[in-house]
Design a protein around this motif. Structure first.
Motif, mmCIF file in Angstrom:
data_model
loop_
_atom_site.group_PDB
_atom_site.id
_atom_site.type_symbol
_atom_site.label_atom_id
_atom_site.label_comp_id
_atom_site.label_asym_id
_atom_site.label_seq_id
_atom_site.Cartn_x
_atom_site.Cartn_y
_atom_site.Cartn_z
ATOM 1 N N GLY A 1 -8.890 -4.395 -2.688
ATOM 2 C CA GLY A 1 -9.579 -3.687 -1.625
ATOM 3 C C GLY A 1 -9.930 -4.584 -0.460
ATOM 4 N N GLU A 2 -9.114 -5.576 -0.224
ATOM 5 C CA GLU A 2 -9.422 -6.531 0.838
ATOM 6 C C GLU A 2 -8.481 -6.466 2.023
ATOM 7 O OE1 GLU A 2 -11.380 -10.420 -1.278
ATOM 8 O OE2 GLU A 2 -9.200 -10.235 -1.273
ATOM 9 N N ALA A 3 -7.315 -5.878 1.789
ATOM 10 C CA ALA A 3 -6.284 -6.003 2.812
ATOM 11 C C ALA A 3 -6.657 -5.272 4.101
ATOM 12 C CB ALA A 3 -4.955 -5.495 2.271
ATOM 13 N N LEU A 4 -6.922 -3.979 3.993
ATOM 14 C CA LEU A 4 -7.183 -3.226 5.230
ATOM 15 C C LEU A 4 -8.402 -3.743 5.991
ATOM 16 C CD1 LEU A 4 -6.098 0.445 4.389
ATOM 17 C CD2 LEU A 4 -4.810 -1.417 5.475
ATOM 18 N N PRO A 5 -9.536 -3.991 5.319
ATOM 19 C CA PRO A 5 -10.655 -4.553 6.088
ATOM 20 C C PRO A 5 -10.313 -5.897 6.727
ATOM 21 C CG PRO A 5 -11.169 -4.457 3.720
ATOM 22 C CD PRO A 5 -9.917 -3.682 3.932
ATOM 23 N N PHE B 1 -5.257 -4.113 -5.477
ATOM 24 C CA PHE B 1 -6.408 -3.780 -6.315
ATOM 25 C C PHE B 1 -7.687 -4.403 -5.777
ATOM 26 C CE2 PHE B 1 -4.370 -7.550 -8.053
ATOM 27 C CZ PHE B 1 -5.413 -8.454 -8.149
ATOM 28 N N THR C 1 1.506 8.157 5.618
ATOM 29 C CA THR C 1 0.662 7.289 6.430
ATOM 30 C C THR C 1 1.523 6.524 7.423
ATOM 31 O OG1 THR C 1 -0.863 7.044 4.590
ATOM 32 C CG2 THR C 1 -1.029 5.401 6.318
ATOM 33 N N ASN D 1 0.824 -1.205 0.000
ATOM 34 C CA ASN D 1 0.000 0.000 0.000
ATOM 35 C C ASN D 1 0.861 1.260 0.000
ATOM 36 O OD1 ASN D 1 -2.446 -1.257 -0.131
ATOM 37 N ND2 ASN D 1 -2.875 -1.164 2.067
ATOM 38 N N SER D 2 1.932 1.230 0.773
ATOM 39 C CA SER D 2 2.823 2.392 0.820
ATOM 40 C C SER D 2 3.443 2.636 -0.551
ATOM 41 C CB SER D 2 3.937 2.167 1.841
ATOM 42 O OG SER D 2 3.385 2.009 3.125
ATOM 43 N N ALA E 1 -11.301 3.244 3.391
ATOM 44 C CA ALA E 1 -10.251 2.256 3.124
ATOM 45 C C ALA E 1 -10.471 0.964 3.896
ATOM 46 C CB ALA E 1 -8.879 2.842 3.467
ATOM 47 N N GLY F 1 -0.757 9.736 1.418
ATOM 48 C CA GLY F 1 -1.670 9.943 2.535
ATOM 49 C C GLY F 1 -3.120 9.844 2.083
#
Ligand code: ADP
Ligand code: MG
Length: 598
Positions: A97-101, A95, A143, A34-35, A72, A63
Motif C-alpha cells: 500500500g505504498e506505491a500510489l501514495p 501488498f 483504470t 497494480n493493473s 488508494a 477499476g
C-alpha cells in the motif's frame, strides 16, 4: 517541551517514495503490477521522454469505486492484505500500500477509473499529495492512470535521473520482467507516440520469442531447451540456453510465483551446471520460473520486492542444479538442430545412437591416435563415451523423438573433401555444403577418445627419455593431489622429487614431442576453475584441455588421408556438431543459401 511529532503525510510519502520510486522504471513497475493485480487482460503502457514527462498505464481490470480511489492514495491503504498472516499466502504483486501514495507525492497524477457495476467513473487529480480535482467522468471499465512530470517537486531527485537513453532502457528492462511472467496478458508499449512493442497473449515460450526474437531474423527460442522438475517443495520449470548460444549479453531471468526476482545464489547453481561447457567469458541465457507455496518465501525484505528469501534455499539450489544439468545432458546427447533457421529440422549426417543402449560399447578394432592412417569404418557409431559427460537420465534415449534418428548416409569415400584456408574442411553433402572447423573437430574427437580411454582404463602412456621437472605452486599442488588419478589415467606418470616438484617420467601418447610442463600447468588451472566436485566433470575438463593443447592448429595443411581420418572419427561420434565446450564444429551452407547468392 516535547519534541517528537508525527510527520505530515506529504513528507512521509516523499520519504517513502525515495525507497519505492527511484526512477521512472520503478514507477512503471508499480503501476503495471497494480493493473495485473486488478485482473487486467489488456495493458497499454505509454511513455514520453523516457517517463520524465509522462508515464501512463491503461488497463481493463476491476477499476475502483469513488471511495476506493481516494483511499488508494493514502499511505498503507491496500485491498490486498489485512492481517500479517496474509503476507504468507500472498498471490498478488503488491501488498504494501505504498506505491500510489509515493507516486502522487512526487508527481502530478491524473486517474480515471470505473468498475463494471458503476454507471460512471471517477476522475481524480493529485499534485504532490494534494487533491486538486475530483469529479465523475465517463470512461471505460478499468483504470487509466497518468503520472506526469515525475519528481517535479524534488529537483535533487530529478537531477539523479540518468540520460533518456538509460532511463528508457531501465523502463524496458522492467517492462520485460513483467511481461515475461504474464504471457496470457496483452501488452502494448507506446514510446513517444510510437508503438514499440505489441505482445499478444500466448505461452511462456511465445512470449519470450516475442520479446527477444524480434528483429534478429531467426528464432530465439529454438536455442533454448526445457527444464522441468516438480517436488512437494517447489516446481522449477522454464528454459535454458544451449551452450553454443552463450554470449556476453545473455538474457537471465528468475521468476517466483509470477514475480521477477534477483537471486545471486541460484544464479550460481545454474552456472555450475554449465561448468566446463562454456568458455570463461560467455554466459548462458535462462528463463526459470519457480512455483512455491507462498509461506516458503519472504518477499518483504525489500520495498522493490525483487530480493526474495527462500526458506529452503539449499534444497532448491540442489534441485535447480540437477534439473539444469539433466537438460544439458539431454541436449548434448540429442543430435543438435541448427538454430540459424527457424522451424527447419536439420538431420545429423550419420546414423546416431541406436535406441536404449546407455552403456559404453567397446570396439575391439578401436585405434585412437594414428592421425596418419585412415581406418575404413562402417558408419555405425562406436564411441559412446560422450554422453557420460553429462550424466543424462538412463531412459533418455528411448524417449528421443523419431525425427532425431531418421538419418541419411554420408558416403565419405565417394566424396573428395577440400581444405580451405588451412582452417576449414569443405564437404559436399545431401543437405548442402558442410563447413567443418578443423581445429575444433580435432579436439572434439580427441576429447571423446581420451574420455573413452579413461572409461576403459586404457592408458596410452609414452615413457620419457629425459624427464622434465614440474614445479607447482602451493595452489596447483592442492589441485594436483585431487586430480592425480585422472592425470595418471591419461598417461601422466609423475615421480615426486620434493614437496612440490615432480619428475615427469611418462606422458600421454597423444602429446608426442610436445613439452608436458606447460600442458600440466594449463590443465591444473582449468581444473581449479571447475568448482564441481563430480569426477566426470574433472575428467572432462582435463581431457578437453589436453585435447585442445594437442589438436591440429589452424593453418596446418592436411593431406587427404589425414582429412579423411579426422572426418571418419568425427562422424563416428554420437554428436559432433558442437565441441564439448559448446563451440560449433560443423556448419551447413544449404543449397538454398548457395543459390540465393546467384
Ligand atoms: P498495493 O498494490 O500494495 O496494495 P498501491 O498503492 O499500489 O498498493 O495500490 C493501492 C490500492 O489501490 C490497491 O490495493 C488496489 O486496491 C488499488 N489499485 C491500485 N491500482 C489499481 C488498478 N490499476 N486497478 C484497480 N485497483 C487499483
Ligand atoms: Mg501496488
Amino acid at each position: 517541551m516535547d519534541i517528537i511529532h508525527l510527520l505530515p503525510d506529504s513528507v512521509a510519502n516523499q520519504i517513502a517514495a525515495g525507497e519505492v520510486i527511484q526512477r521512472p522504471a520503478s514507477c512503471l513497475k508499480e503501476l503495471v503490477e497494480n493493473s495485473l493485480d486488478a485482473g487486467a487482460r489488456h495493458i497499454r503502457v505509454i511513455i514520453r521522454d523516457a517517463g520524465r514527462t509522462l508515464l501512463q498505464v491503461v488497463d481493463d481490470g476491476s477499476g475502483m469505486s469513488e471511495t476506493d480511489v481516494r483511499m488508494a492514495f493514502e499511505r498503507h491503504a491496500t485491498s490486498k492484505i489485512s492481517r500479517a498472516e496474509d503476507l504468507f499466502t500472498l498471490r498478488t504483486m503488491g501488498f504494501r500500500g505504498e506505491a500510489l501514495p509515493s507516486i502522487c507525492a512526487v508527481s502530478q497524477v491524473e486517474i480515471m477509473t470505473r468498475r463494471a457495476e458503476d454507471e460512471v467513473g471517477t476522475l481524480l487529480e493529485i499534485h504532490g499529495s494534494e487533491v486538486v480535482r475530483q469529479e465523475i467522468c465517463e470512461c471505460p471499465v478499468g483504470t487509466n492512470i497518468k503520472v506526469k512530470n515525475l519528481f517535479y517537486n524534488i529537483p535533487v531527485r530529478r537531477k539523479f535521473l540518468k540520460t533518456d537513453q538509460t532511463e528508457r532502457r531501465n523502463l524496458i528492462t522492467e517492462f520485460n520482467h513483467i511481461v515475461l511472467v504474464y504471457p496470457h496478458v496483452q501488452f502494448t508499449l507506446v514510446d513517444n507516440d510510437e508503438i514499440v512493442s505489441e505482445l499478444t497473449p500466448g505461452t511462456d515460450k511465445q512470449r519470450i520469442e516475442q520479446v527477444f526474437g524480434k528483429g534478429t531474423g531467426r528464432s530465439f527460442t529454438s536455442g533454448l531447451v526445457d527444464i522441468h522438475t516438480e517436488t512437494e517443495m517447489v516446481t522449477i520449470r522454464g528454459f535454458i540456453g544451449k551452450p553454443e548460444l552463450a554470449n556476453r549479453q545473455p538474457q537471465q531471468f528468475f521468476f517466483v510465483n509470477g514475480r521477477y526476482m534477483r537471486h545471486p545464489y541460484f544464479h550460481k547453481a545454474v552456472l555450475s551446471a554449465y561448468q566446463g561447457l562454456l568458455p570463461g567469458d560467455l554466459n548462458p541465457s535462462y528463463f526459470i520460473y519457480f512455483d512455491v507455496n507462498p509461506d516458503r518465501i519472504d518477499v518483504n525484505i525489500h520495498p522493490t520486492k525483487t530480493e526474495i528469501k527462500f526458506a529452503d534455499e539449499q534444497a532448491v539450489f540442489q534441485m535447480l542444479l540437477a534439473t539444469v544439468r539433466e537438460s544439458l545432458g539431454k541436449f548434448n546427447v540429442a543430435p543438435s538442430l541448427d538454430f540459424d533457421r527457424e522451424g527447419e529440422l536439420e538431420m545429423p549426417l550419420v546414423s546416431s545412437i541406436p535406441a536404449a543402449t546407455p552403456q559404453i560399447v567397446v570396439d575391439p578394432t578401436y585405434t585412437p591416435f594414428h592421425p596418419q592412417t585412415y581406418h575404413r569404418q562402417s558408419y555405425e557409431p562406436k564411441v559412446q563415451g560422450w554422453e557420460q559427460l553429462y550424466e543424462p537420465q538412463p531412459d533418455f534415449k528411448s524417449s528421443q523423438p523419431s525425427e532425431d534418428t531418421a538419418l541419411f548416409n554420408l558416403d565419405l569415400e565417394a566424396i573428395v573433401p577440400y581444405q580451405y584456408d588451412g582452417r576449414y574442411i569443405l564437404l559436399p553433402a545431401q543437405e548442402g555444403l558442410l563447413i567443418i572447423n578443423q581445429h575444433r573437430a580435432h579436439y572434439t574427437v580427441l576429447c571423446a577418445e581420451l574420455l573413452e580411454n579413461i572409461a576403459q582404463q586404457h592408458t596410452l602412456m609414452q615413457q620419457v627419455l629425459f624427464p622434465e621437472v614440474l614445479e607447482l605452486t602451493p595452489e596447483e599442488q592442492t589441485v594436483f593431489l585431487d586430480a592425480k588419478d585422472e592425470l595418471q589415467a591419461l598417461g601422466f606418470n609423475l615421480e615426486q622429487l620434493s614437496i612440490r616438484e615432480y619428475s615427469i617420467m611418462g606422458i600421454p601418447a597423444i602429446l608426442g614431442a610436445n613439452s608436458a610442463v606447460p600442458v600440466l600447468h594449463n590443465i591444473l588451472a582449468h581444473v581449479r576453475e571447475t568448482q564441481s566436485s563430480a569426477r566426470t566433470e574433472w575428467q572432462k575438463q582435463i581431457a578437453l584441455t589436453l585435447a585442445k593443447e594437442t589438436a591440429i592448429p589452424y593453418g596446418k595443411q592436411l593431406s587427404e588421408v589425414e582429412i579423411r581420418d579426422l572426418l571418419s572419427r568425427l562422424f563416428n561420434l554420437p554428436t559432433y556438431r558442437f565441441a564439448p565446450d559448446g563451440k560449433r564444429v560443423v556448419s551447413v551452407l544449404s543449397d538454398d543459401e548457395i543459390s540465393k547468392r546467384f
